[in-house]
Enzyme design. Structure first.
Site: not given
Ligand code: PS7
Ligand code: MN
Ligand code: MN
Ligand code: MN
Ligand code: MN
Ligand code: MN
Length: 352
Positions: A152, A199
């Protein structure tokens, strides 16, 4: 230091930056300072995945409607005018979906190689989210095994690590060797997502979403809900520290990944969320408050981490070591994972 040139932005692009600021304070800050070559592509990548996640997170959308929305999101980003009005009134990023047409309009203007990378990740993430949205026990979303938990986290964050790495290399801002180190960019995403899941335990429980795998919590309590009972405090803490342990094992990979970044603004963009994550892990470790409320690092700590994460690799390694040492000191000898946690902290403390 790079700055946005608003005089060159279309009204739609200005709106995109408005939604970026509305949906994330911390990501907005680091994205807006990115190298001009990647500023707009990464902003749109963020907004597209944020839109997808807003649909995934909305427990008021029936699964019959949610599944095709998630699976077909990669087509939506190519349809001028596309938007979505079906989110519940309380969904926090509903506005972004309602005005999604501005994101599509700008996505269609970026270089094709960037579009291809973003669309590929959107497709795989949407399908992965759909698979998990359907995995329910008694109508409740549940992760059963540790392998499923990693899978996941791969769909929702490991893939973001892959997509961003491909964008950095395409723009010639990172070492192409990072593309082959799939383990490293996977860990960059896993570290952030696992920390988020640790968290958010209370909030996700209230939403009836269960990301902590049964394989872990069943070692400590009979029923998941028992984690929240005051009389089970010690068991709940042992369970949470096992979750922290799984995340901590990714920390060394994250530091190796950062060593492959060639450009300062990309380094900052990658390092800041990772530093915030290790500080959040330390805050959650052996902290019974996580079962009662959403704990958060203070603004002061966040500010200090911002400054420290925008220097160089040694400083970021220092940040990781500092938090590993605090976790190490708070490790409880009665905890069943005492030794493993000690080893994981020791490994970070000795890193470089
Ligand atoms: C494209 C900058 C830097 C190599 C919106 C940044 C949910 C932790 O699970 O809503 O719904 O509670 O609090 C960001 C790697 C992803 C991962 C991801 C896209 C780092 C949609 C961030 C961020 C890779 C899917 C928190 C992953 O959201 O989570 C860009 C390098 C998004 C990164 C989700 C989660 C972000 C997250 P939930 P949240
Ligand atoms: Mn989500
Ligand atoms: Mn979310
Ligand atoms: Mn609009
Ligand atoms: Mn969460
Ligand atoms: Mn490792």
């Amino acid at each position: 230091v790079h700055e946005r040139d608003e005089s060159k932005e279309s009204p739609e692009l200005k709106e995109c930056f408005k939604y970026l600021k509305m949906t994330s304070r911390s990501f907005a800050a680091v994205i807006q300072e990115l190298h001009p070559e990647l500023l707009v592509p990464v902003c749109l990548f963020y907004l597209i995945l944020r839109g997808l996640d807003t649909i995934e997170d909305d427990m008021t959308i029936p699964i019959e409607e949610k599944e095709p929305l998630l699976r077909n999101f990669q087509d939506a980003i190519y349809q001028p005018g596309w938007n979505y009005n079906g989110n519940g009134p309380n969904e926090k990023d509903r506005e972004l979906c309602v005005h999604f047409d501005v994101v599509v309009a700008e996505f269609l203007k970026i270089k094709e190689p960037y579009q291809v990378i973003i669309a590929d990740i959107t497709k795989r993430m949407g399908n992965g989210m759909a698979d998990y949205a359907k995995k329910t026990v008694d109508g409740q979303f549940r992760v059963e095994t540790v392998d499923q938990y990693y899978e996941y986290c791969h769909y929702v964050a490991g893939l973001v690590g892959e997509g961003l790495t491909r964008l950095f290399v395409e723009a010639d801002l990172a070492n192409p060797a990072l593309l082959e180190r799939t383990d490293l960019h996977e860990s960059m995403g896993q570290f952030l997502q696992q920390t988020n899941i640790i968290r958010d335990i209370r909030e996700d429980h209230d939403d009836k979403r269960y990301f902590w795998p049964r394989e872990i919590w069943a070692k400590h309590v009979d029923k998941f809900e028992d984690l929240f009972l005051p009389e089970n405090k010690e068991k709940a803490l042992a369970c949470s520290s096992e979750m922290v342990l799984l995340a901590l094992r990714r920390a060394d990979d994250c530091l190796f990944y950062l060593a492959g970044i060639r450009e300062q603004s990309v380094f900052n963009f990658c390092a800041i969320p990772q530093s915030m994550a290790i500080a959040t892990l330390e805050l959650c470790f052996n902290n019974p408050a996580i079962f009662e409320k959403n704990v958060k690092i203070t603004k002061g700590t966040a500010c200090k981490l911002m400054t420290e994460s925008t220097q160089n690799l040694q400083v970021v390694c220092g940040v990781f070591k500092k938090y590993a040492r605090i976790i190490h000191k708070r490790n409880n000898p009665r905890d069943p994972n005492f030794l493993a946690i000690s080893v994981a902290c020791g490994k970070i403390e000795k890193f470089i």
